[in-house]
Structures are given as structure tokens and as C-alpha cells.
Design a protein around this motif. Structure first.
Motif, PDB file in Angstrom:
ATOM      1  N   GLY A 209      17.067  -6.161 -16.320  1.00  0.00           N
ATOM      2  CA  GLY A 209      15.896  -5.326 -16.609  1.00  0.00           C
ATOM      3  C   GLY A 209      16.075  -3.950 -15.989  1.00  0.00           C
ATOM      4  N   PRO A 210      15.200  -3.013 -16.336  1.00  0.00           N
ATOM      5  CA  PRO A 210      15.387  -1.621 -15.894  1.00  0.00           C
ATOM      6  C   PRO A 210      15.277  -1.446 -14.384  1.00  0.00           C
ATOM      7  CG  PRO A 210      13.271  -1.901 -16.991  1.00  0.00           C
ATOM      8  CD  PRO A 210      14.011  -3.184 -17.157  1.00  0.00           C
ATOM      9  N   ASN A 211      15.904  -0.397 -13.890  1.00  0.00           N
ATOM     10  CA  ASN A 211      15.809  -0.083 -12.463  1.00  0.00           C
ATOM     11  C   ASN A 211      14.350   0.112 -12.080  1.00  0.00           C
ATOM     12  OD1 ASN A 211      18.531  -0.172 -11.910  1.00  0.00           O
ATOM     13  ND2 ASN A 211      18.841   1.951 -12.559  1.00  0.00           N
ATOM     14  N   GLY A 212      14.005  -0.375 -10.916  1.00  0.00           N
ATOM     15  CA  GLY A 212      12.627  -0.239 -10.436  1.00  0.00           C
ATOM     16  C   GLY A 212      11.699  -1.301 -11.007  1.00  0.00           C
ATOM     17  N   GLY A 213      12.250  -2.241 -11.762  1.00  0.00           N
ATOM     18  CA  GLY A 213      11.429  -3.276 -12.404  1.00  0.00           C
ATOM     19  C   GLY A 213      10.952  -4.361 -11.452  1.00  0.00           C
ATOM     20  N   GLY A 214      11.644  -4.498 -10.311  1.00  0.00           N
ATOM     21  CA  GLY A 214      11.216  -5.504  -9.328  1.00  0.00           C
ATOM     22  C   GLY A 214      12.225  -6.609  -9.091  1.00  0.00           C
ATOM     23  N   LYS A 215      13.453  -6.448  -9.596  1.00  0.00           N
ATOM     24  CA  LYS A 215      14.460  -7.517  -9.475  1.00  0.00           C
ATOM     25  C   LYS A 215      14.838  -7.787  -8.015  1.00  0.00           C
ATOM     26  CE  LYS A 215      17.406  -5.249 -12.012  1.00  0.00           C
ATOM     27  NZ  LYS A 215      16.579  -4.025 -12.183  1.00  0.00           N
ATOM     28  N   SER A 216      15.184  -6.704  -7.301  1.00  0.00           N
ATOM     29  CA  SER A 216      15.595  -6.892  -5.895  1.00  0.00           C
ATOM     30  C   SER A 216      14.428  -7.444  -5.089  1.00  0.00           C
ATOM     31  CB  SER A 216      16.048  -5.569  -5.279  1.00  0.00           C
ATOM     32  OG  SER A 216      17.248  -5.146  -5.865  1.00  0.00           O
ATOM     33  N   THR A 217      13.231  -6.975  -5.387  1.00  0.00           N
ATOM     34  CA  THR A 217      12.060  -7.461  -4.649  1.00  0.00           C
ATOM     35  C   THR A 217      11.882  -8.955  -4.883  1.00  0.00           C
ATOM     36  OG1 THR A 217      11.036  -5.294  -4.921  1.00  0.00           O
ATOM     37  CG2 THR A 217       9.583  -7.100  -4.278  1.00  0.00           C
ATOM     38  N   LEU A 218      12.065  -9.385  -6.103  1.00  0.00           N
ATOM     39  CA  LEU A 218      11.925 -10.817  -6.409  1.00  0.00           C
ATOM     40  C   LEU A 218      12.952 -11.629  -5.613  1.00  0.00           C
ATOM     41  CD1 LEU A 218      10.169 -12.612  -8.282  1.00  0.00           C
ATOM     42  CD2 LEU A 218      12.129 -12.696  -9.811  1.00  0.00           C
TER      43      LEU A 218
ATOM     44  N   GLU B 215      -2.973   0.696  -3.670  1.00  0.00           N
ATOM     45  CA  GLU B 215      -2.259  -0.563  -3.780  1.00  0.00           C
ATOM     46  C   GLU B 215      -1.305  -0.526  -4.986  1.00  0.00           C
ATOM     47  OE1 GLU B 215      -4.052  -4.697  -4.513  1.00  0.00           O
ATOM     48  OE2 GLU B 215      -3.835  -4.499  -2.341  1.00  0.00           O
ATOM     49  N   LYS B 216      -0.057  -0.914  -4.717  1.00  0.00           N
ATOM     50  CA  LYS B 216       0.923  -0.949  -5.804  1.00  0.00           C
ATOM     51  C   LYS B 216       1.385  -2.398  -5.967  1.00  0.00           C
ATOM     52  CE  LYS B 216       5.296   1.066  -7.219  1.00  0.00           C
ATOM     53  NZ  LYS B 216       6.535   1.676  -6.824  1.00  0.00           N
ATOM     54  N   GLU B 217       1.322  -2.879  -7.182  1.00  0.00           N
ATOM     55  CA  GLU B 217       1.725  -4.260  -7.432  1.00  0.00           C
ATOM     56  C   GLU B 217       3.164  -4.252  -7.944  1.00  0.00           C
ATOM     57  OE1 GLU B 217      -0.899  -6.461 -10.016  1.00  0.00           O
ATOM     58  OE2 GLU B 217      -0.607  -8.242  -8.762  1.00  0.00           O
ATOM     59  N   ILE B 218       4.062  -4.749  -7.126  1.00  0.00           N
ATOM     60  CA  ILE B 218       5.486  -4.660  -7.467  1.00  0.00           C
ATOM     61  C   ILE B 218       5.941  -5.899  -8.215  1.00  0.00           C
ATOM     62  CG2 ILE B 218       7.796  -4.473  -6.454  1.00  0.00           C
ATOM     63  CD1 ILE B 218       6.409  -2.717  -4.298  1.00  0.00           C
ATOM     64  N   ILE B 219       5.417  -7.060  -7.830  1.00  0.00           N
ATOM     65  CA  ILE B 219       5.661  -8.307  -8.574  1.00  0.00           C
ATOM     66  C   ILE B 219       4.294  -8.860  -8.964  1.00  0.00           C
ATOM     67  CG2 ILE B 219       6.523 -10.704  -8.370  1.00  0.00           C
ATOM     68  CD1 ILE B 219       8.812  -8.699  -8.588  1.00  0.00           C
TER      69      ILE B 219
ATOM     70  N   ALA C 147       0.861  -1.181   0.000  1.00  0.00           N
ATOM     71  CA  ALA C 147       0.000   0.000   0.000  1.00  0.00           C
ATOM     72  C   ALA C 147       0.899   1.233   0.000  1.00  0.00           C
ATOM     73  CB  ALA C 147      -0.902  -0.003   1.218  1.00  0.00           C
ATOM     74  N   VAL C 148       0.777   2.069  -1.025  1.00  0.00           N
ATOM     75  CA  VAL C 148       1.551   3.308  -1.082  1.00  0.00           C
ATOM     76  C   VAL C 148       0.556   4.460  -1.140  1.00  0.00           C
ATOM     77  CG1 VAL C 148       3.276   4.625  -2.374  1.00  0.00           C
ATOM     78  CG2 VAL C 148       3.421   2.132  -2.323  1.00  0.00           C
ATOM     79  N   ASP C 149       0.626   5.331  -0.122  1.00  0.00           N
ATOM     80  CA  ASP C 149      -0.314   6.461  -0.012  1.00  0.00           C
ATOM     81  C   ASP C 149      -1.761   6.001  -0.162  1.00  0.00           C
ATOM     82  OD1 ASP C 149       1.899   8.091   0.232  1.00  0.00           O
ATOM     83  OD2 ASP C 149       2.031   8.434  -1.936  1.00  0.00           O
TER      84      ASP C 149
ATOM     85  N   PHE D  17      22.919  -9.012  -0.421  1.00  0.00           N
ATOM     86  CA  PHE D  17      22.128  -7.807  -0.681  1.00  0.00           C
ATOM     87  C   PHE D  17      22.786  -6.879  -1.691  1.00  0.00           C
ATOM     88  CE2 PHE D  17      20.621  -9.053   3.473  1.00  0.00           C
ATOM     89  CZ  PHE D  17      19.280  -8.707   3.448  1.00  0.00           C
ATOM     90  N   GLN D  18      21.929  -6.088  -2.372  1.00  0.00           N
ATOM     91  CA  GLN D  18      22.448  -5.014  -3.231  1.00  0.00           C
ATOM     92  C   GLN D  18      23.175  -3.996  -2.349  1.00  0.00           C
ATOM     93  OE1 GLN D  18      19.409  -3.284  -5.711  1.00  0.00           O
ATOM     94  NE2 GLN D  18      20.846  -1.958  -6.774  1.00  0.00           N
ATOM     95  N   GLN D  19      22.551  -3.658  -1.227  1.00  0.00           N
ATOM     96  CA  GLN D  19      23.208  -2.786  -0.253  1.00  0.00           C
ATOM     97  C   GLN D  19      23.434  -3.560   1.035  1.00  0.00           C
ATOM     98  OE1 GLN D  19      20.570   0.372  -0.855  1.00  0.00           O
ATOM     99  NE2 GLN D  19      22.007   1.315  -2.259  1.00  0.00           N
TER     100      GLN D  19
HETATM  101  N1  LIG Z   1       8.278  -2.413   0.483  1.00  0.00           N
HETATM  102  C1  LIG Z   1       8.050  -1.569  -0.546  1.00  0.00           C
HETATM  103  N2  LIG Z   1       7.141  -0.580  -0.454  1.00  0.00           N
HETATM  104  C2  LIG Z   1       6.883   0.260  -1.475  1.00  0.00           C
HETATM  105  N3  LIG Z   1       7.494   0.210  -2.660  1.00  0.00           N
HETATM  106  C3  LIG Z   1       8.427  -0.751  -2.826  1.00  0.00           C
HETATM  107  C4  LIG Z   1       8.746  -1.697  -1.789  1.00  0.00           C
HETATM  108  N4  LIG Z   1       9.699  -2.526  -2.254  1.00  0.00           N
HETATM  109  C5  LIG Z   1       9.961  -2.128  -3.513  1.00  0.00           C
HETATM  110  N5  LIG Z   1       9.209  -1.069  -3.864  1.00  0.00           N
HETATM  111  C6  LIG Z   1       9.172  -0.398  -5.178  1.00  0.00           C
HETATM  112  O1  LIG Z   1       9.021  -1.418  -6.139  1.00  0.00           O
HETATM  113  C7  LIG Z   1       9.736  -1.119  -7.319  1.00  0.00           C
HETATM  114  C8  LIG Z   1      10.711  -2.237  -7.624  1.00  0.00           C
HETATM  115  O2  LIG Z   1      11.819  -2.121  -6.771  1.00  0.00           O
HETATM  116  P1  LIG Z   1      13.095  -3.083  -6.846  1.00  0.00           P
HETATM  117  O3  LIG Z   1      12.641  -4.475  -6.660  1.00  0.00           O
HETATM  118  O4  LIG Z   1      14.092  -2.534  -5.894  1.00  0.00           O
HETATM  119  O5  LIG Z   1      13.548  -2.878  -8.357  1.00  0.00           O
HETATM  120  P2  LIG Z   1      14.943  -3.201  -9.066  1.00  0.00           P
HETATM  121  O6  LIG Z   1      15.754  -4.026  -8.142  1.00  0.00           O
HETATM  122  O7  LIG Z   1      14.544  -3.924 -10.325  1.00  0.00           O
HETATM  123  O8  LIG Z   1      15.575  -1.889  -9.384  1.00  0.00           O
HETATM  124  C9  LIG Z   1      10.376   0.225  -7.090  1.00  0.00           C
HETATM  125  O9  LIG Z   1       9.538   1.203  -7.629  1.00  0.00           O
HETATM  126  C10 LIG Z   1      10.443   0.309  -5.567  1.00  0.00           C
HETATM  127  O10 LIG Z   1      10.432   1.637  -5.143  1.00  0.00           O
END
Ligand SMILES: Nc1ncnc2c1ncn2[C@@H]1O[C@H](COP(=O)(O)OP(=O)(O)O)[C@@H](O)[C@H]1O
Ligand SMILES: [Mg+2]
Length: 250
Positions: A38-47, A17-21, A12-14, A86-88
Motif C-alpha cells: 500500500g502507499p507510503n504513509g498508509g500505516g503499514k509500519s505502524t501496524l 487526534e490523528k487516527e493512524i490505524i 495527538a498531533v498538534d 525494522f524498516q530502519q
Molecule cells: N507515533 C506517531 N505519531 C504521529 N504520527 C505518526 C506516528 N506513527 C506514525 N505516524 C504517521 O502515521 C502515518 C503512517 O505511518 P507508517 O505506519 O510509517 O506508514 P507506512 O509504513 O505505510 O509508510 C504517517 O503519516 C506517519 O507520519
């Protein structure tokens, strides 16, 4: 083998609902090196975090070696053989580098064994082994130490999030060699590397392209890499020459 079945991650953002994956289906076979790009912000780290249990999926299942691990936490997944860099990197105040390597490996590593892992990531081991994991280490040093801990784990699934970040040219070449050795030496294990680097994409068995939380493309390196190079601006967002004169896909 790792299987992601219809995996989704929503936040949930503001109030919205935001679907990240989004409904990701992915199989990572044993003994394979998969590079996710894939591009930055695409969801790689989240996956990667969903696989390691750092984030919990909102729907879908994760099956590892035939077991449903969707409800398991980080520690339980780590015990089953999933290791994540981790990335960081995270700082563990008060712990020495050698302790971190011992914890990761689960063994009483002697100094020369610990040194091998540090040398593999381009650190002059003698200078680092007794150092504390604190703010006196640079971002690049921390990153390498973190990669060394994943090497020390010798896990059946090792995940590296942008290992190239903060690593100089010499160490980067060395690191690619380390990944290749890991793959050659693996026994039923697999490696997932998140990367924009063409040199890392080049050692992949398979490449997965993720954009807007979805798998845009997936297949053997020889099929996917040519689609990224040259026409990559349409596919992954942008591409720039890296400091080595090679190509970075970003
Ligand atoms: N816990 C979270 N809450 C809100 N937004 C998130 C969260 N985790 C990731 N995001 C957003 O999801 C998108 C994908 O992030 P990320 O997986 O870091 O992408 P990548 O690694 O491909 O650059 C980004 O827009 C990031 O800001
Ligand atoms: Mg990322």
C-alpha cells in the motif's frame, strides 16, 4: 495464528487526534506468508509495530496463539515468538554482529552457524562476524544484519518491514529464496513482509493492501496481485520500474 480485532491506533498531533490505524480486523493463519503493501504513509509500519508491541494500540485486541497479548510489552511478545525486523534498523553500540545473532537465536551459535545467517542475507560472513554494530556499518549492511537476526530467531511469527530497502540485486534474489525456504521449513509459523516489490508480492500466500490506516483489500495472491498491477495507480498510489527492470509498487 495471529488475530487483530478492531485494532486502532490514534495519536495527538498538534492538539488534534490523528487516527493512524482504523478498526483493522485481520487474521494471519499459521504457515502462511502474508505480504502487506500500500502507499507510503498508509500505516503499514505502524501496524507491524502494534503487532510487535513497539507501539500500543489505543483500542482493539491482539490475539496470538489463542492468548490475548494486547497488554504485553515487546519482550513478552518476543518470548511468545514474535520477531520483528525494522524498516530502519537500530544500532546497538559496542555489540558485535555475532553477539547480536547469538542473542537473537537464544543459543551459543558457533561461527559457522552464525555465518549461515549472514550469508543468507548476502553478507560475506567472515568480514562481518566480529564487526561492531556502529556507525561504520552502512544502512544496507545494518539492514541485512537485522534481517539475519530475525532469521536466527526462528520465531513462530516473523515480521519484516521493507526488507528490500538498501539491498542489492544479487542479495535481493537470494533473500526471496530465503523467505521461500522459511515458509517451506516453517512449523506452525507465519511470516509477514511489508513490501512494495512485485517479486515479494509474488511469493505471498495472501496480500493485504493498507491505505489511510484501513484494509483496502485482502485475499489470495492470485486475486489481489492482478488488481495492483496495471491499475495500481488508483489502488496504491504509484508504481515505478525498479532498478532490475522489474516492477515496484509504491
Ligand atoms: N507515533 C506517531 N505519531 C504521529 N504520527 C505518526 C506516528 N506513527 C506514525 N505516524 C504517521 O502515521 C502515518 C503512517 O505511518 P507508517 O505506519 O510509517 O506508514 P507506512 O509504513 O505505510 O509508510 C504517517 O503519516 C506517519 O507520519
Ligand atoms: Mg513503513
Amino acid at each position: 495464528m495471529l488475530e487483530l480485532l478492531n485494532l486502532s491506533f490514534r495519536v495527538a498531533v498538534d492538539g488534534k487526534e490523528k487516527e493512524i490505524i482504523k478498526n483493522v480486523d485481520l487474521t494471519v493463519p499459521d504457515d502462511k506468508l502474508i505480504v502487506v503493501t500500500g502507499p507510503n504513509g498508509g500505516g503499514k509500519s505502524t501496524l507491524a509495530k502494534l503487532i510487535a508491541g513497539i507501539e500500543r494500540s489505543t483500542s482493539g485486541r491482539i490475539i496470538f496463539k489463542g492468548e490475548d497479548i494486547t497488554e504485553l510489552g515487546i519482550t513478552e511478545r518476543a518470548k511468545r515468538g514474535i520477531a520483528f525486523a525494522f524498516q530502519q534498523p537500530v544500532k546497538f553500540k559496542g555489540i558485535q554482529v555475532v553477539d547480536l545473532l547469538r542473542i537473537a537465536s537464544g543459543k551459543e551459535l558457533n561461527a559457522s552457524e552464525a555465518c549461515e545467517f549472514l550469508s543468507a542475507v548476502g553478507l560475506c560472513a567472515r568480514d562481518y562476524i566480529g564487526r561492531e554494530i556502529n556507525a561504520s556499518l552502512s544502512g544496507g549492511e545494518l539492514k541485512r544484519i537485522e534481517i539475519a537476526t530475525v532469521l536466527a530467531r526462528g520465531a513462530s511469527l516473523s515480521i519484516f518491514d521493507e526488507p528490500e530497502a538498501g539491498i542489492d540485486l544479487w542479495s535481493f534474489r537470494n533473500l526471496i529464496e530465503v523467505f521461500e525456504q522459511m515458509r517451506r521449513g516453517s512449523k506452525g509459523g507465519s511470516i509477514i513482509i511489508i513490501s512494495h516489490q512485485e517479486r515479494i508480492l509474488n511469493i505471498a500466500d495472501e496480500i493485504v493492501v493498507i491505505k489511510n490506516g484501513e484494509i483496502l483489500r485482502r485475499g489470495p495472491k492470485d486475486e489481489v496481485l492482478p488488481t495492483l498491477i496495471g491499475t495500481s495507480s488508483a489502488v496504491v498510489g504509484c508504481r515505478k520500474a525498479d532498478a532490475e527492470g522489474g516492477e515496484a509498487i509504491c
